[in-house]
Design a protein around this motif. Structure first.
Motif, mmCIF file in Angstrom:
data_model
loop_
_atom_site.group_PDB
_atom_site.id
_atom_site.type_symbol
_atom_site.label_atom_id
_atom_site.label_comp_id
_atom_site.label_asym_id
_atom_site.label_seq_id
_atom_site.Cartn_x
_atom_site.Cartn_y
_atom_site.Cartn_z
ATOM 1 N N UNK A 119 0.836 -1.206 0.000
ATOM 2 C CA UNK A 119 0.000 0.000 0.000
ATOM 3 C C UNK A 119 0.871 1.257 0.000
ATOM 4 N N UNK A 120 1.952 1.256 0.774
ATOM 5 C CA UNK A 120 2.844 2.419 0.812
ATOM 6 C C UNK A 120 3.459 2.672 -0.562
ATOM 7 N N UNK A 121 3.896 1.616 -1.228
ATOM 8 C CA UNK A 121 4.482 1.758 -2.563
ATOM 9 C C UNK A 121 3.425 2.229 -3.562
ATOM 10 N N UNK A 122 2.252 1.618 -3.520
ATOM 11 C CA UNK A 122 1.185 1.968 -4.470
ATOM 12 C C UNK A 122 0.733 3.417 -4.305
ATOM 13 N N UNK A 123 0.748 3.914 -3.095
ATOM 14 C CA UNK A 123 0.308 5.291 -2.839
ATOM 15 C C UNK A 123 1.420 6.317 -3.050
ATOM 16 N N UNK A 124 2.686 5.884 -2.904
ATOM 17 C CA UNK A 124 3.789 6.839 -2.935
ATOM 18 C C UNK A 124 4.708 6.773 -4.137
ATOM 19 N N UNK A 125 4.473 5.835 -5.048
ATOM 20 C CA UNK A 125 5.335 5.690 -6.233
ATOM 21 C C UNK A 125 4.478 5.682 -7.499
ATOM 22 N N UNK A 126 3.879 6.802 -7.845
ATOM 23 C CA UNK A 126 2.929 6.844 -8.957
ATOM 24 C C UNK A 126 3.538 6.582 -10.330
ATOM 25 N N UNK A 127 4.862 6.685 -10.463
ATOM 26 C CA UNK A 127 5.500 6.494 -11.769
ATOM 27 C C UNK A 127 5.846 5.028 -12.055
ATOM 28 N N UNK A 128 5.584 4.131 -11.115
ATOM 29 C CA UNK A 128 5.972 2.729 -11.325
ATOM 30 C C UNK A 128 5.363 2.163 -12.606
ATOM 31 N N UNK A 150 -1.795 2.138 -9.244
ATOM 32 C CA UNK A 150 -0.624 2.343 -10.101
ATOM 33 C C UNK A 150 -1.049 2.393 -11.562
ATOM 34 N N UNK A 151 -1.553 3.507 -11.975
ATOM 35 C CA UNK A 151 -2.153 3.672 -13.307
ATOM 36 C C UNK A 151 -1.165 3.518 -14.454
ATOM 37 N N UNK A 152 0.139 3.650 -14.190
ATOM 38 C CA UNK A 152 1.158 3.511 -15.240
ATOM 39 C C UNK A 152 1.764 2.107 -15.291
ATOM 40 N N UNK A 153 1.337 1.224 -14.403
ATOM 41 C CA UNK A 153 1.941 -0.105 -14.304
ATOM 42 C C UNK A 153 1.709 -0.904 -15.576
ATOM 43 N N UNK A 154 2.812 -1.368 -16.162
ATOM 44 C CA UNK A 154 2.752 -2.159 -17.394
ATOM 45 C C UNK A 154 3.167 -3.603 -17.163
ATOM 46 N N UNK A 169 -6.242 -11.199 -8.219
ATOM 47 C CA UNK A 169 -5.495 -10.913 -9.450
ATOM 48 C C UNK A 169 -6.411 -10.284 -10.483
ATOM 49 N N UNK A 170 -7.608 -10.840 -10.634
ATOM 50 C CA UNK A 170 -8.561 -10.303 -11.608
ATOM 51 C C UNK A 170 -8.916 -8.858 -11.290
ATOM 52 N N UNK A 171 -9.107 -8.558 -10.023
ATOM 53 C CA UNK A 171 -9.412 -7.186 -9.626
ATOM 54 C C UNK A 171 -8.290 -6.228 -9.986
ATOM 55 N N UNK A 172 -7.050 -6.664 -9.753
ATOM 56 C CA UNK A 172 -5.905 -5.812 -10.099
ATOM 57 C C UNK A 172 -5.818 -5.612 -11.608
ATOM 58 N N UNK A 173 -5.977 -6.694 -12.355
ATOM 59 C CA UNK A 173 -5.882 -6.614 -13.809
ATOM 60 C C UNK A 173 -6.939 -5.668 -14.383
ATOM 61 N N UNK A 174 -8.137 -5.737 -13.854
ATOM 62 C CA UNK A 174 -9.215 -4.857 -14.338
ATOM 63 C C UNK A 174 -8.924 -3.387 -14.038
ATOM 64 N N UNK A 175 -8.257 -3.111 -12.933
ATOM 65 C CA UNK A 175 -7.962 -1.728 -12.554
ATOM 66 C C UNK A 175 -6.738 -1.167 -13.272
ATOM 67 N N UNK A 176 -5.863 -2.051 -13.731
ATOM 68 C CA UNK A 176 -4.605 -1.619 -14.343
ATOM 69 C C UNK A 176 -4.729 -1.610 -15.862
ATOM 70 N N UNK A 177 -5.215 -0.520 -16.398
ATOM 71 C CA UNK A 177 -5.505 -0.399 -17.834
ATOM 72 C C UNK A 177 -4.261 -0.474 -18.725
ATOM 73 N N UNK A 178 -3.090 -0.111 -18.202
ATOM 74 C CA UNK A 178 -1.853 -0.117 -18.989
ATOM 75 C C UNK A 178 -1.103 -1.450 -18.892
ATOM 76 N N UNK A 179 -1.567 -2.364 -18.051
ATOM 77 C CA UNK A 179 -0.860 -3.624 -17.815
ATOM 78 C C UNK A 179 -0.719 -4.422 -19.091
#
Length: 187
Positions: A119-128, A150-154, A169-179
């Protein structure tokens, strides 16, 4: 030799980075890459504060103290590997949260990393753009929910995390549009 870096060495690197920033140093000639098994010399006086990539994988003597010092001393770092640094915990993840330019992070094989650290990484490292959490046995589906920030996560590695379910995993994949790359092997 791999695994040769200790807190003392990492703290010395962080201290050198602080001195370099104070002296207004320039860029490293080698592209700013330093690996844990490399020698400690600073040929040519290249400033450590401009370090862009640091690989401390498989350095079991590195702890949260060193990671916090490096995060503070090397603010330009964009790629960091702490894979299998088994003494690294959520405290390190919290320290990394201030690295706004961090794009690639390997936290694989950290048994003490929990949802709180993710959570700390996801909230504090937006460029990941790349995050490896393979083999982090302390993670649950709560981490997957945080990863959606992490909207930029590929690229994402989640294999070997027994507390993460297919639904998470499915929830994360659905939220991560750039993955574009998802590694789930080893689970």
């Amino acid at each position: 030799a791999p695994g040769g870096v200790t807190d003392a060495g990492a703290l010395a690197l962080a201290a050198a980075a602080g001195r370099d920033r104070g002296a207004g140093g320039g860029a490293r000639r080698d592209g700013g890459v330093l690996r844990g098994g490399e020698g400690g010399g600073r040929e040519g006086g290249a400033p450590v504060s401009m370090l862009r990539a640091l690989d401390l994988s498989f350095c079991p003597a590195v702890t949260d103290l060193a990671v916090a010092a490096l995060a503070g001393g090397c603010p330009s770092i964009s790629s960091l590997s702490l894979g299998c640094c088994v003494q690294v915990t959520d405290a390190s993840a919290a320290a990394l949260a201030g690295l706004l330019g961090l794009q690639e992070l390997d936290l694989s094989g950290l048994p003490a990393l929990t949802d709180r650290g993710v959570a700390a990484v996801a909230r504090g490292c937006p460029a990941l753009s790349r995050l490896n959490l393979w083999g982090c046995t302390g993670l649950t589906d709560d981490s997957c929910e945080e990863l959606g920030r992490l909207k930029r996560l590929q690229g994402l590695g989640l294999g070997g995390c027994p507390g993460i379910t297919p639904c998470g995993v499915l929830g994360a994949v659905c939220a991560l549009r750039e993955l574009a790359s998802l590694a789930l092997e080893g689970g």
